[in-house]
Design a protein around this motif. Structure first.
Motif, PDB file in Angstrom:
ATOM      1  N   SER A  32       0.863  -1.173   0.000  1.00  0.00           N
ATOM      2  CA  SER A  32       0.000   0.000   0.000  1.00  0.00           C
ATOM      3  C   SER A  32       0.902   1.227   0.000  1.00  0.00           C
ATOM      4  O   SER A  32       1.857   1.297   0.772  1.00  0.00           O
ATOM      5  CB  SER A  32      -0.891  -0.025   1.255  1.00  0.00           C
ATOM      6  OG  SER A  32      -1.696   1.127   1.335  1.00  0.00           O
ATOM      7  N   GLY A  67     -11.508  -0.783   0.796  1.00  0.00           N
ATOM      8  CA  GLY A  67     -10.419  -1.023  -0.149  1.00  0.00           C
ATOM      9  C   GLY A  67      -9.523  -2.179   0.251  1.00  0.00           C
ATOM     10  O   GLY A  67      -9.109  -2.979  -0.590  1.00  0.00           O
ATOM     11  N   THR A 101      -9.247  -5.539  -2.000  1.00  0.00           N
ATOM     12  CA  THR A 101      -7.928  -5.978  -2.462  1.00  0.00           C
ATOM     13  C   THR A 101      -7.619  -7.377  -1.954  1.00  0.00           C
ATOM     14  O   THR A 101      -7.037  -8.206  -2.675  1.00  0.00           O
ATOM     15  CB  THR A 101      -6.851  -4.976  -1.999  1.00  0.00           C
ATOM     16  OG1 THR A 101      -7.192  -3.678  -2.493  1.00  0.00           O
ATOM     17  CG2 THR A 101      -5.485  -5.363  -2.520  1.00  0.00           C
ATOM     18  N   VAL A 154       0.229  -7.298  -5.828  1.00  0.00           N
ATOM     19  CA  VAL A 154      -0.674  -6.144  -5.945  1.00  0.00           C
ATOM     20  C   VAL A 154      -0.013  -4.908  -5.346  1.00  0.00           C
ATOM     21  O   VAL A 154       0.648  -4.988  -4.299  1.00  0.00           O
ATOM     22  CB  VAL A 154      -2.022  -6.403  -5.226  1.00  0.00           C
ATOM     23  CG1 VAL A 154      -2.923  -5.176  -5.313  1.00  0.00           C
ATOM     24  CG2 VAL A 154      -2.741  -7.624  -5.807  1.00  0.00           C
ATOM     25  N   ASP A 204      -7.083   3.753  -5.155  1.00  0.00           N
ATOM     26  CA  ASP A 204      -8.127   4.380  -4.363  1.00  0.00           C
ATOM     27  C   ASP A 204      -8.025   5.866  -4.678  1.00  0.00           C
ATOM     28  O   ASP A 204      -7.020   6.509  -4.352  1.00  0.00           O
ATOM     29  CB  ASP A 204      -7.893   4.121  -2.875  1.00  0.00           C
ATOM     30  CG  ASP A 204      -9.009   4.692  -2.007  1.00  0.00           C
ATOM     31  OD1 ASP A 204      -9.592   5.726  -2.391  1.00  0.00           O
ATOM     32  OD2 ASP A 204      -9.286   4.129  -0.934  1.00  0.00           O
ATOM     33  N   THR A 255      -5.094   1.117   5.050  1.00  0.00           N
ATOM     34  CA  THR A 255      -5.275   0.003   4.114  1.00  0.00           C
ATOM     35  C   THR A 255      -4.287  -1.122   4.397  1.00  0.00           C
ATOM     36  O   THR A 255      -4.652  -2.313   4.370  1.00  0.00           O
ATOM     37  CB  THR A 255      -5.128   0.503   2.665  1.00  0.00           C
ATOM     38  OG1 THR A 255      -6.113   1.515   2.417  1.00  0.00           O
ATOM     39  CG2 THR A 255      -5.312  -0.625   1.668  1.00  0.00           C
ATOM     40  N   ASN A 297      -2.459  -3.266 -10.336  1.00  0.00           N
ATOM     41  CA  ASN A 297      -2.482  -1.918  -9.755  1.00  0.00           C
ATOM     42  C   ASN A 297      -3.902  -1.534  -9.352  1.00  0.00           C
ATOM     43  O   ASN A 297      -4.807  -1.515 -10.189  1.00  0.00           O
ATOM     44  CB  ASN A 297      -1.947  -0.889 -10.751  1.00  0.00           C
ATOM     45  CG  ASN A 297      -0.444  -0.951 -10.927  1.00  0.00           C
ATOM     46  OD1 ASN A 297       0.272  -1.352 -10.009  1.00  0.00           O
ATOM     47  ND2 ASN A 297       0.054  -0.546 -12.081  1.00  0.00           N
ATOM     48  N   VAL A 298      -4.074  -1.215  -8.070  1.00  0.00           N
ATOM     49  CA  VAL A 298      -5.377  -0.792  -7.539  1.00  0.00           C
ATOM     50  C   VAL A 298      -5.255   0.664  -7.098  1.00  0.00           C
ATOM     51  O   VAL A 298      -4.385   1.002  -6.287  1.00  0.00           O
ATOM     52  CB  VAL A 298      -5.794  -1.664  -6.337  1.00  0.00           C
ATOM     53  CG1 VAL A 298      -7.143  -1.189  -5.770  1.00  0.00           C
ATOM     54  CG2 VAL A 298      -5.871  -3.138  -6.733  1.00  0.00           C
ATOM     55  N   THR A 309      -1.464  -1.178  -4.165  1.00  0.00           N
ATOM     56  CA  THR A 309      -2.631  -0.318  -4.009  1.00  0.00           C
ATOM     57  C   THR A 309      -2.156   1.080  -3.614  1.00  0.00           C
ATOM     58  O   THR A 309      -1.321   1.229  -2.726  1.00  0.00           O
ATOM     59  CB  THR A 309      -3.630  -0.901  -2.980  1.00  0.00           C
ATOM     60  OG1 THR A 309      -4.703   0.025  -2.780  1.00  0.00           O
ATOM     61  CG2 THR A 309      -2.984  -1.210  -1.659  1.00  0.00           C
TER      62      THR A 309
END
Length: 317
Positions: free
Chosen positions: A8, A263, A267, A132, A166, A42, A163-164, A134
Protein backbone atom coordinates in the motif's frame (compact mmCIF):
# COMPACT_ATOMS: atom_id res chain seq x y z
CA UNK A 1 9.62 -10.11 7.44
CA UNK A 2 10.16 -11.22 3.85
CA UNK A 3 8.52 -9.87 0.75
CA UNK A 4 4.93 -8.70 0.99
CA UNK A 5 2.32 -9.99 -1.47
CA UNK A 6 0.65 -6.57 -1.49
CA UNK A 7 2.02 -3.06 -0.92
CA UNK A 8 0.00 0.00 0.00
CA UNK A 9 1.47 3.37 -1.01
CA UNK A 10 0.57 6.85 0.21
CA UNK A 11 -0.38 8.65 3.41
CA UNK A 12 0.40 7.43 6.92
CA UNK A 13 -0.31 9.97 9.66
CA UNK A 14 -1.48 10.25 13.24
CA UNK A 15 -5.26 10.52 13.69
CA UNK A 16 -6.51 12.41 16.74
CA UNK A 17 -10.22 11.71 17.08
CA UNK A 18 -12.48 13.58 19.46
CA UNK A 19 -13.70 11.60 22.44
CA UNK A 20 -16.74 13.92 22.71
CA UNK A 21 -19.25 13.07 19.98
CA UNK A 22 -21.32 15.79 18.21
CA UNK A 23 -18.87 18.46 19.43
CA UNK A 24 -17.07 21.03 17.23
CA UNK A 25 -13.28 20.82 17.30
CA UNK A 26 -13.00 24.16 19.11
CA UNK A 27 -14.92 22.67 22.05
CA UNK A 28 -13.34 19.23 22.16
CA UNK A 29 -11.36 18.61 25.35
CA UNK A 30 -9.74 15.23 24.64
CA UNK A 31 -8.70 13.09 21.70
CA UNK A 32 -7.85 9.45 21.09
CA UNK A 33 -4.65 8.83 19.13
CA UNK A 34 -4.52 6.27 16.31
CA UNK A 35 -2.47 5.32 13.28
CA UNK A 36 -4.22 6.91 10.29
CA UNK A 37 -3.86 7.97 6.67
CA UNK A 38 -5.46 6.08 3.82
CA UNK A 39 -2.46 3.96 2.83
CA UNK A 40 -1.56 3.18 6.45
CA UNK A 41 -5.14 2.17 7.22
CA UNK A 42 -5.28 0.00 4.11
CA UNK A 43 -2.03 -1.80 4.99
CA UNK A 44 -3.32 -2.51 8.52
CA UNK A 45 -6.66 -3.63 7.09
CA UNK A 46 -4.97 -6.07 4.72
CA UNK A 47 -2.73 -7.45 7.48
CA UNK A 48 -5.70 -8.00 9.80
CA UNK A 49 -7.49 -9.94 7.08
CA UNK A 50 -4.47 -12.21 6.77
CA UNK A 51 -2.56 -10.79 3.79
CA UNK A 52 1.21 -10.31 3.80
CA UNK A 53 1.05 -6.53 3.52
CA UNK A 54 3.70 -3.83 3.32
CA UNK A 55 3.58 -0.03 3.31
CA UNK A 56 5.48 2.44 1.11
CA UNK A 57 5.55 5.82 2.84
CA UNK A 58 7.49 8.14 5.15
CA UNK A 59 7.17 9.20 8.77
CA UNK A 60 8.78 12.12 10.57
CA UNK A 61 11.89 11.91 12.74
CA UNK A 62 9.74 12.50 15.81
CA UNK A 63 7.77 10.67 18.52
CA UNK A 64 4.69 10.39 16.29
CA UNK A 65 6.80 8.82 13.56
CA UNK A 66 8.12 6.28 16.05
CA UNK A 67 4.55 5.60 17.19
CA UNK A 68 3.45 4.88 13.61
CA UNK A 69 6.41 2.61 12.83
CA UNK A 70 5.88 0.62 16.02
CA UNK A 71 2.13 0.33 15.44
CA UNK A 72 2.65 -0.91 11.87
CA UNK A 73 5.04 -3.60 13.08
CA UNK A 74 2.62 -4.61 15.85
CA UNK A 75 -0.05 -5.11 13.18
CA UNK A 76 2.28 -7.30 11.11
CA UNK A 77 2.83 -4.78 8.32
CA UNK A 78 6.20 -4.92 6.52
CA UNK A 79 7.90 -1.55 7.14
CA UNK A 80 10.96 -2.12 4.95
CA UNK A 81 9.82 0.76 2.71
CA UNK A 82 8.64 3.09 5.49
CA UNK A 83 11.47 5.59 5.72
CA UNK A 84 12.14 8.32 8.29
CA UNK A 85 12.17 11.75 6.68
CA UNK A 86 15.11 13.86 7.93
CA UNK A 87 13.34 17.22 7.42
CA UNK A 88 9.57 17.01 7.58
CA UNK A 89 7.32 16.06 10.53
CA UNK A 90 4.70 13.34 10.74
CA UNK A 91 1.33 14.55 9.44
CA UNK A 92 -1.64 14.92 11.79
CA UNK A 93 -5.41 14.90 11.37
CA UNK A 94 -7.82 16.12 14.06
CA UNK A 95 -11.42 14.95 13.68
CA UNK A 96 -14.71 15.94 15.26
CA UNK A 97 -17.32 13.20 14.92
CA UNK A 98 -20.94 13.97 14.02
CA UNK A 99 -22.60 10.59 13.38
CA UNK A 100 -24.28 9.61 11.18
CA UNK A 101 -23.08 12.51 9.01
CA UNK A 102 -19.52 13.02 7.82
CA UNK A 103 -16.88 14.10 10.28
CA UNK A 104 -15.08 17.46 10.40
CA UNK A 105 -11.35 16.94 9.76
CA UNK A 106 -8.52 19.42 10.24
CA UNK A 107 -5.24 18.36 8.59
CA UNK A 108 -1.76 19.45 9.66
CA UNK A 109 0.42 18.42 6.71
CA UNK A 110 2.04 21.48 5.13
CA UNK A 111 4.66 20.16 4.82
CA UNK A 112 4.76 16.60 6.15
CA UNK A 113 6.81 13.46 5.82
CA UNK A 114 4.53 11.12 3.86
CA UNK A 115 4.24 13.55 0.91
CA UNK A 116 8.00 13.27 0.48
CA UNK A 117 8.23 9.54 -0.18
CA UNK A 118 10.73 9.30 -3.02
CA UNK A 119 12.10 6.98 -5.70
CA UNK A 120 15.04 6.12 -3.44
CA UNK A 121 12.61 4.71 -0.86
CA UNK A 122 11.26 2.03 -3.18
CA UNK A 123 12.78 -1.44 -3.20
CA UNK A 124 11.89 -2.33 -6.78
CA UNK A 125 13.08 -5.94 -6.34
CA UNK A 126 10.65 -6.47 -3.46
CA UNK A 127 7.86 -4.68 -5.33
CA UNK A 128 8.50 -6.87 -8.36
CA UNK A 129 7.90 -10.01 -6.27
CA UNK A 130 4.57 -8.76 -4.90
CA UNK A 131 1.21 -9.40 -6.56
CA UNK A 132 -0.67 -6.14 -5.95
CA UNK A 133 0.15 -2.46 -5.45
CA UNK A 134 -2.63 -0.32 -4.01
CA UNK A 135 -2.19 3.46 -4.15
CA UNK A 136 -4.04 6.18 -2.24
CA UNK A 137 -3.93 8.97 -4.80
CA UNK A 138 -3.34 11.89 -2.42
CA UNK A 139 0.34 10.96 -2.79
CA UNK A 140 0.14 12.32 -6.36
CA UNK A 141 -0.52 15.85 -5.07
CA UNK A 142 3.12 16.98 -4.87
CA UNK A 143 6.72 16.06 -5.66
CA UNK A 144 8.56 13.84 -4.97
CA UNK A 145 5.62 11.61 -3.97
CA UNK A 146 3.95 11.85 -7.36
CA UNK A 147 7.04 10.76 -9.31
CA UNK A 148 7.70 7.89 -6.90
CA UNK A 149 4.09 6.73 -7.22
CA UNK A 150 4.03 6.78 -11.02
CA UNK A 151 7.34 4.90 -11.10
CA UNK A 152 5.99 2.29 -8.67
CA UNK A 153 2.81 1.81 -10.74
CA UNK A 154 4.87 1.43 -13.92
CA UNK A 155 7.29 -1.04 -12.34
CA UNK A 156 4.52 -3.10 -10.78
CA UNK A 157 2.68 -3.35 -14.08
CA UNK A 158 5.90 -4.32 -15.90
CA UNK A 159 6.48 -7.18 -13.45
CA UNK A 160 2.94 -8.52 -13.92
CA UNK A 161 1.45 -7.07 -10.74
CA UNK A 162 -2.07 -5.68 -10.36
CA UNK A 163 -2.48 -1.92 -9.76
CA UNK A 164 -5.38 -0.79 -7.54
CA UNK A 165 -6.11 2.95 -7.23
CA UNK A 166 -8.13 4.38 -4.36
CA UNK A 167 -8.89 7.81 -5.84
CA UNK A 168 -8.74 9.48 -2.40
CA UNK A 169 -9.64 12.83 -4.04
CA UNK A 170 -9.13 15.67 -1.56
CA UNK A 171 -9.19 19.06 -3.31
CA UNK A 172 -7.55 20.86 -0.36
CA UNK A 173 -4.28 19.04 -1.07
CA UNK A 174 -4.10 20.34 -4.65
CA UNK A 175 -3.57 23.78 -6.25
CA UNK A 176 -6.43 23.11 -8.68
CA UNK A 177 -8.48 20.48 -10.49
CA UNK A 178 -6.67 20.85 -13.82
CA UNK A 179 -3.28 20.04 -12.27
CA UNK A 180 -4.84 17.13 -10.38
CA UNK A 181 -6.48 15.72 -13.48
CA UNK A 182 -3.12 15.54 -15.31
CA UNK A 183 -1.57 13.33 -12.62
CA UNK A 184 -4.71 11.29 -12.00
CA UNK A 185 -4.92 10.51 -15.73
CA UNK A 186 -1.29 9.40 -15.78
CA UNK A 187 -1.95 7.05 -12.86
CA UNK A 188 -5.30 5.83 -14.24
CA UNK A 189 -3.65 4.72 -17.48
CA UNK A 190 -1.63 2.25 -15.39
CA UNK A 191 -4.53 1.15 -13.16
CA UNK A 192 -6.36 -2.17 -13.28
CA UNK A 193 -8.90 -1.50 -10.52
CA UNK A 194 -10.36 1.84 -9.41
CA UNK A 195 -12.12 2.32 -6.07
CA UNK A 196 -14.03 5.58 -5.64
CA UNK A 197 -16.83 7.26 -3.72
CA UNK A 198 -19.39 9.42 -5.57
CA UNK A 199 -17.47 12.75 -5.66
CA UNK A 200 -14.22 10.98 -6.54
CA UNK A 201 -15.80 9.08 -9.42
CA UNK A 202 -17.48 12.25 -10.73
CA UNK A 203 -14.13 14.09 -10.62
CA UNK A 204 -12.13 11.36 -12.37
CA UNK A 205 -14.77 10.50 -14.97
CA UNK A 206 -16.06 14.06 -15.35
CA UNK A 207 -19.70 13.00 -15.08
CA UNK A 208 -22.30 12.89 -12.31
CA UNK A 209 -23.56 9.63 -13.80
CA UNK A 210 -21.59 6.69 -12.32
CA UNK A 211 -22.05 4.52 -15.42
CA UNK A 212 -20.69 7.26 -17.68
CA UNK A 213 -17.71 7.97 -15.40
CA UNK A 214 -16.97 4.25 -15.24
CA UNK A 215 -17.09 4.07 -19.04
CA UNK A 216 -14.58 6.94 -19.28
CA UNK A 217 -12.19 5.27 -16.82
CA UNK A 218 -12.48 1.92 -18.57
CA UNK A 219 -11.66 3.63 -21.88
CA UNK A 220 -8.29 4.52 -20.31
CA UNK A 221 -7.58 0.83 -19.75
CA UNK A 222 -9.04 0.30 -16.26
CA UNK A 223 -10.47 -3.22 -15.98
CA UNK A 224 -13.03 -2.58 -13.23
CA UNK A 225 -14.54 0.38 -11.41
CA UNK A 226 -16.06 -0.05 -7.95
CA UNK A 227 -18.24 2.87 -6.88
CA UNK A 228 -18.83 3.24 -3.12
CA UNK A 229 -22.15 5.02 -2.51
CA UNK A 230 -22.60 4.80 1.27
CA UNK A 231 -26.23 4.21 2.12
CA UNK A 232 -26.98 3.45 -1.55
CA UNK A 233 -24.68 0.45 -1.62
CA UNK A 234 -21.95 -0.33 -4.14
CA UNK A 235 -21.93 -0.32 -7.94
CA UNK A 236 -19.58 -2.55 -9.92
CA UNK A 237 -18.58 -2.01 -13.55
CA UNK A 238 -16.14 -4.47 -15.07
CA UNK A 239 -15.42 -7.64 -16.98
CA UNK A 240 -17.88 -9.54 -14.78
CA UNK A 241 -20.74 -7.25 -15.83
CA UNK A 242 -22.53 -4.45 -14.00
CA UNK A 243 -24.36 -4.93 -10.70
CA UNK A 244 -25.30 -3.28 -7.43
CA UNK A 245 -24.74 -4.66 -3.92
CA UNK A 246 -27.01 -3.18 -1.23
CA UNK A 247 -25.55 -1.51 1.88
CA UNK A 248 -24.95 -3.41 5.12
CA UNK A 249 -27.07 -1.94 7.90
CA UNK A 250 -25.09 -0.77 10.97
CA UNK A 251 -25.26 1.99 13.54
CA UNK A 252 -22.85 4.68 12.31
CA UNK A 253 -20.29 6.13 14.73
CA UNK A 254 -17.50 7.38 12.44
CA UNK A 255 -17.57 7.42 8.64
CA UNK A 256 -13.81 8.08 8.41
CA UNK A 257 -11.85 5.04 7.32
CA UNK A 258 -14.82 3.17 5.87
CA UNK A 259 -13.38 3.53 2.38
CA UNK A 260 -10.01 2.24 3.56
CA UNK A 261 -11.64 -0.77 5.18
CA UNK A 262 -13.57 -1.36 1.97
CA UNK A 263 -10.42 -1.02 -0.15
CA UNK A 264 -8.39 -3.37 2.03
CA UNK A 265 -11.12 -5.99 1.92
CA UNK A 266 -11.66 -5.65 -1.82
CA UNK A 267 -7.93 -5.98 -2.46
CA UNK A 268 -7.85 -9.01 -0.17
CA UNK A 269 -10.58 -10.54 -2.33
CA UNK A 270 -8.45 -9.94 -5.42
CA UNK A 271 -5.55 -11.75 -3.75
CA UNK A 272 -7.87 -14.68 -2.99
CA UNK A 273 -9.09 -14.85 -6.60
CA UNK A 274 -12.74 -14.40 -5.59
CA UNK A 275 -15.39 -13.49 -8.16
CA UNK A 276 -16.39 -9.81 -8.31
CA UNK A 277 -19.70 -10.10 -6.44
CA UNK A 278 -18.07 -11.88 -3.51
CA UNK A 279 -15.31 -9.25 -3.41
CA UNK A 280 -17.85 -6.43 -3.33
CA UNK A 281 -20.03 -8.06 -0.67
CA UNK A 282 -17.02 -8.82 1.52
CA UNK A 283 -15.68 -5.26 1.10
CA UNK A 284 -19.07 -3.65 1.80
CA UNK A 285 -19.35 -5.64 5.02
CA UNK A 286 -15.83 -4.68 6.11
CA UNK A 287 -16.56 -1.01 5.45
CA UNK A 288 -19.75 -1.23 7.49
CA UNK A 289 -17.85 -2.67 10.44
CA UNK A 290 -15.40 0.26 10.32
CA UNK A 291 -18.13 2.95 10.41
CA UNK A 292 -19.58 1.34 13.54
CA UNK A 293 -16.30 1.94 15.45
CA UNK A 294 -14.44 5.03 16.72
CA UNK A 295 -11.11 4.75 14.89
CA UNK A 296 -9.90 4.02 11.36
CA UNK A 297 -6.93 1.66 11.57
CA UNK A 298 -7.92 0.01 14.85
CA UNK A 299 -11.45 -0.46 13.51
CA UNK A 300 -10.22 -2.69 10.68
CA UNK A 301 -11.87 -6.11 10.97
CA UNK A 302 -10.43 -9.60 10.75
CA UNK A 303 -11.64 -12.04 8.10
CA UNK A 304 -13.64 -14.00 10.67
CA UNK A 305 -15.43 -10.82 11.84
CA UNK A 306 -16.46 -9.99 8.28
CA UNK A 307 -17.57 -13.55 7.53
CA UNK A 308 -19.57 -13.74 10.75
CA UNK A 309 -21.67 -10.73 9.71
CA UNK A 310 -21.97 -11.99 6.13
CA UNK A 311 -23.14 -15.35 7.43
CA UNK A 312 -25.67 -13.67 9.68
CA UNK A 313 -26.99 -11.61 6.78
CA UNK A 314 -27.34 -14.71 4.62
CA UNK A 315 -29.26 -16.48 7.37
CA UNK A 316 -31.64 -13.52 7.81
CA UNK A 317 -32.35 -13.45 4.08
Amino acid sequence: MGTAEVYSMGRVIVDLYANEIQTPLRNVRSFQKYLGGSAGNTAVGLARLGAKAGLISRVGNDEFGTFLSEKLREEGVDTGMVKTDPRYPTGLAFAALFPPADSDVLFYRKPCADAHVSLEDIDFDALGKSRVLTVSCTVLSQSPGREATLAALEANRASGGLNVLDLDWRPMFWSGEEEARVYYRAALRMADVVLANEPELAFAGQSDQPAESARVLRSLGVTEVVAKRGGDGVLYYGEEGEFRVPPVSVEVLNTLGAGDGFGAAYTYGLLQGWPARKRVEFAATAGAIVVSRHSCSEAMPTRSEVEEIMGGSAQRE
